[in-house]
Scaffold this motif. Structure first.
Motif, PDB file in Angstrom:
ATOM      1  N   PHE A   1      -2.861  13.441   4.915  1.00 28.31           N
ATOM      2  CA  PHE A   1      -2.994  12.313   4.086  1.00 28.31           C
ATOM      3  C   PHE A   1      -2.376  11.005   4.709  1.00 28.31           C
ATOM      4  N   ILE A   2      -1.009  11.298   5.278  1.00 33.57           N
ATOM      5  CA  ILE A   2      -0.237  10.104   6.018  1.00 33.57           C
ATOM      6  C   ILE A   2      -1.183   9.448   7.011  1.00 33.57           C
ATOM      7  N   ALA A   3      -1.894  10.282   8.075  1.00 27.48           N
ATOM      8  CA  ALA A   3      -2.742   9.949   8.984  1.00 27.48           C
ATOM      9  C   ALA A   3      -3.816   9.286   8.440  1.00 27.48           C
ATOM     10  N   GLY A   4      -4.501   9.561   7.474  1.00 27.99           N
ATOM     11  CA  GLY A   4      -5.615   8.685   7.023  1.00 27.99           C
ATOM     12  C   GLY A   4      -5.190   7.314   6.413  1.00 27.99           C
TER      13      GLY A   4
ATOM     14  N   LEU B   1      -4.115   4.678   0.237  1.00 23.86           N
ATOM     15  CA  LEU B   1      -4.518   5.884  -0.863  1.00 23.86           C
ATOM     16  C   LEU B   1      -5.904   6.224  -0.475  1.00 23.86           C
ATOM     17  N   VAL B   2      -6.961   5.255  -0.521  1.00 23.08           N
ATOM     18  CA  VAL B   2      -8.301   5.856  -0.085  1.00 23.08           C
ATOM     19  C   VAL B   2      -8.500   6.404   1.228  1.00 23.08           C
ATOM     20  N   GLY B   3      -7.937   5.896   2.084  1.00 19.40           N
ATOM     21  CA  GLY B   3      -7.960   6.560   3.683  1.00 19.40           C
ATOM     22  C   GLY B   3      -7.335   7.980   3.417  1.00 19.40           C
ATOM     23  N   GLY B   4      -6.092   7.950   2.743  1.00 22.31           N
ATOM     24  CA  GLY B   4      -5.225   9.318   2.704  1.00 22.31           C
ATOM     25  C   GLY B   4      -6.210  10.378   1.956  1.00 22.31           C
ATOM     26  N   PHE B   5      -6.734   9.959   0.894  1.00 23.76           N
ATOM     27  CA  PHE B   5      -7.495  11.080   0.265  1.00 23.76           C
ATOM     28  C   PHE B   5      -8.591  11.553   1.053  1.00 23.76           C
ATOM     29  N   ILE B   6      -9.375  10.475   1.578  1.00 23.79           N
ATOM     30  CA  ILE B   6     -10.501  10.902   2.569  1.00 23.79           C
ATOM     31  C   ILE B   6     -10.138  11.927   3.565  1.00 23.79           C
ATOM     32  N   ALA B   7      -9.091  11.473   4.259  1.00 25.88           N
ATOM     33  CA  ALA B   7      -8.794  12.419   5.138  1.00 25.88           C
ATOM     34  C   ALA B   7      -8.212  13.816   4.584  1.00 25.88           C
TER      35      ALA B   7
END
Lengths: 374, 290
Positions: free
Chosen positions: B181-184, B50-56
């Motif tokens: 989002f998925i990529a992040g 989730l963190v990575g996705g939201f940052i992306a």
């Protein structure tokens, strides 16, 4: 002692601050102008600026201390463990030998330019074949690998330990830093004048034509590959010499110094901040950036105690965000590119009527070469 | 990691130099949760995702979308992602210093704790099993989503021709945001796995970036399966060449490990100039897909 004026701004030593400001302004001006020639005029997005700088700095330092040891007949492994002892010894020997010092400075700069040029020549092969994005990835990767190479291949600069080089301005006594600063400044002036003259020459107009419409430039008989090649090599030589100057200035060379943030990203920031394809803009951008950087450097000890982290990270945050903001709000930079200056219609018709008094070149050429404003 | 890079590339047509930052984001999330809240990194995987996705999403909405709406050229977009990366290096630097000095987590810059937190199975670290499983799962899920659902159809249409997709009534914005989002998320998970195995440091992202690019370029930058393949080849050859090289040539070879992805990249670009997206390759991959 009375506090110098403006100590209130947090700067304790104005002479150090100003001399550092001048040195780094000149240094970044050289690199940014060379990047501007590549990116702004020739349209080559060079994301590997640090590669040429690093090559110039490391190899020139390596050759410089060897040459110095050879001239002064100092034995020993100059890039080995006793490197710093030898460098100190050479510095004291060079103190009274001005001609040798000058020769060594010239050698260092020449090697820097040579290595930069070689690396530039190597980068032609991808640069003329690949699209911008692939080229960017490749150059970014190559620069990172070159840094690893320098860190692991000891004969050049003793791996990650780095080497010290003798002070070639030792003869200037207490003014040795000033001497090195003035040398960088002089080279910066040369580069700036060269870039300005190049931009106003037929080559500069060809470059802009090539950037704006490659097919049209080719159709007009311009050899786009050759032009790109020459530009890339010239810009790389300039960057390589800048690396050599930096080595002379700091007196040592170490692979850890050459990170892509400092020597690739900051020049990009400067060029975009100042104005792509505008040399005066780049000069203004360099000043703004270097002033901020030096000011933060000079005052960061004030903040350091109050914060639980290294202030350098704040620089990253600040300048990274600055670039994004500039790209969003003023993509043309502080001083945007100006359309090239052409003769007015009345003057041209006057020349056509009186073809004998040609004063400012042939009117036909001036009229034809007006590159479209962006 | 290459999968996520390719995913952002196919949607926005910009090589995302900030991808390394997303990997680092995952790495730090896993690490912080482990060392402060004592949560096993495997349990915190969804949170890292989730963190990575939201940052992306943030990067896309705040930086790339406004820029491309203004008609910025690709060079501007690339330098913008590079700027984002540098901002994140700053943020993670601050964060690691903060962990080190305030929370007194003394390995905040090296992450030995994560390597130790892994379970072992048959004498091998659990990540050896978990990472390929996660990769296989991601690939299968992406495959199913892309080919079997309406959303996947919309996504492929947007990638092929976003204007036409808009005409048909697809909300391309939703597609872009989702794929970022998925990529992040995928990048962040990759970061957790990486740190479980090899540890990490604040600027690990920039080192991994070369490998990611090599993987995506080898895979063709346009196909997710290609990226899976490319990532496997690059990762595999890095390990293989350094292990064999250390055995037969000498231990100095190991230091040049980061050179291998670069070499892969150079060879790919030389053999297929203009990238592996050239016609021959596309014919090869599409034959495999059908």
């Amino acid at each position: 002692m009375m506090l110098p004026p403006l100590a209130i701004l947090g700067i304790t030593s104005w002479s150090t601050f100003l001399s550092g400001l001048l040195a780094f302004f000149a240094l970044y001006l050289i690199i940014s102008i060379s990047l501007n020639i590549e990116m702004g005029y020739a349209g080559i997005p060079n994301f590997g600026k640090v590669l040429y700088f690093m090559g110039g700095a490391a190899f020139s330092g390596s050759v410089a201390i060897r040459a110095a040891a050879w001239i002064m007949h100092v034995p020993g492994n100059v890039v080995g463990l006793d490197n710093f002892l030898i460098a100190d010894k050479l510095t004291s020997m060079l103190q009274s030998d001005v001609p040798a010092s000058v020769a060594l400075i010239a050698i260092t700069m020449a090697i820097g330019g040579l290595v930069g040029g070689i690396l530039g020549y190597v980068s032609i092969f991808p640069a003329i074949r690949l699209r911008e994005d692939y080229l960017a990835m490749l150059l970014l990767g190559s620069a990172a690998f070159f840094q690893i190479f320098l860190g692991n291949y000891n004969p050049v600069i003793n791996g990650t330990l780095g080497i010290g080089i003798p002070n070639f301005f030792a003869w200037a006594g207490p003014y040795s830093t000033v001497g090195a600063t003035l040398l960088i400044a002089a080279f910066a002036v040369v580069v700036y004048v060269y870039a300005e003259r190049m931009v106003r020459s037929p080559l500069g107009r060809t470059l802009r034509a090539l950037r704006d419409n490659e097919a049209a430039a080719e159709a007009l008989g311009k050899d786009t590959v050759a032009i790109r090649r020459n530009v890339l090599i010239i810009a790389s030589i300039i960057t390589g010499v800048a690396g050599a100057l930096y080595t002379i200035y700091t007196g040592d060379t170490n692979p850890a110094i050459y990170d892509r943030v400092t020597w690739t990203f900051w020049p990009w920031l400067i060029v975009i901040l100042g104005g792509v394809a505008s040399n005066s803009g780049v000069a203004v951008g360099t000043f703004v950036f270097v002033f901020l950087l030096q000011y933060i450097d000079a005052t960061k000890f004030l903040l350091q105690n109050a914060l639980p982290f290294d202030v350098t990270w704040l620089e990253y945050l600040l300048f990274g965000s600055l670039l994004i903001v500039v790209l969003l709000l003023r993509p043309q930079g502080i001083l945007p590119e100006k359309p090239s200056h052409t003769l007015s219609r009345s003057e041209i018709s006057k020349m056509i009527e009186h073809p004998d008094d040609k004063k400012e070149g042939t009117p036909g050429e001036a009229a034809r070469e007006d590159a479209p404003a962006r | 990691m290459s999968v996520s890079l390719t995913l952002t590339y196919i949607t926005t047509k910009v090589p995302n130099f900030a991808q390394g930052a997303l990997v680092t984001a995952g790495l730090y999330t896993g690490f912080a949760l482990l060392s402060i809240n004592k949560i096993n990194p495997y349990e915190s995987l969804p949170f890292s995702f989730l963190v990575g996705g939201f940052i992306a999403i943030g990067v896309y909405l705040l930086v790339l979308r406004p820029l491309s709406r203004r008609g910025a050229p690709i060079i501007s977009l690339m330098i913008a992602t590079l700027a984002v990366d540098i901002v994140f290096v700053g943020i993670f630097g601050i964060y690691s210093d903060y962990l080190y000095q305030v929370k007194e987590v003394y390995d905040a810059k090296l992450f030995y704790a994560l390597t130790g937190a892994d379970f072992t199975l048959f004498g091998v670290n659990g990540v050896v099993y978990a990472a390929p499983t996660a990769l296989a799962l991601t690939t299968i899920i992406l495959y199913v989503v892309l080919t079997r659902t309406r959303f996947g159809l919309a996504m492929r249409a947007t990638v092929e021709n976003s204007n036409l997709a808009k005409v048909v009534g697809i909300n391309t914005e939703v597609v872009y945001v989702t794929s970022w989002f998925i990529a992040g998320g995928v990048a962040a998970i990759a970061g957790v796995f990486y740190s479980l195995w090899l540890g990490g440091e604040p600027d690990i992202g920039s080192i991994l970036l070369i490998s990611m690019f090599a993987g995506s370029i080898l895979g063709g930058l346009k196909s997710i399966y290609g990226a899976v393949f490319g990532g496997l080849v690059v990762g595999g050859s890095e390990i293989l060449v350094t292990t064999l090289g250390a055995q037969y040539v000498g231990s100095w070879v190991t230091a040049y490990e980061p050179g291998i992805p670069l070499l892969v990249m150079v060879i790919t670009l030389l053999v297929l100039p203009g990238g592996i997206t050239s016609l021959d390759w596309r014919r090869l991959t599409s034959r495999g897909k059908r």
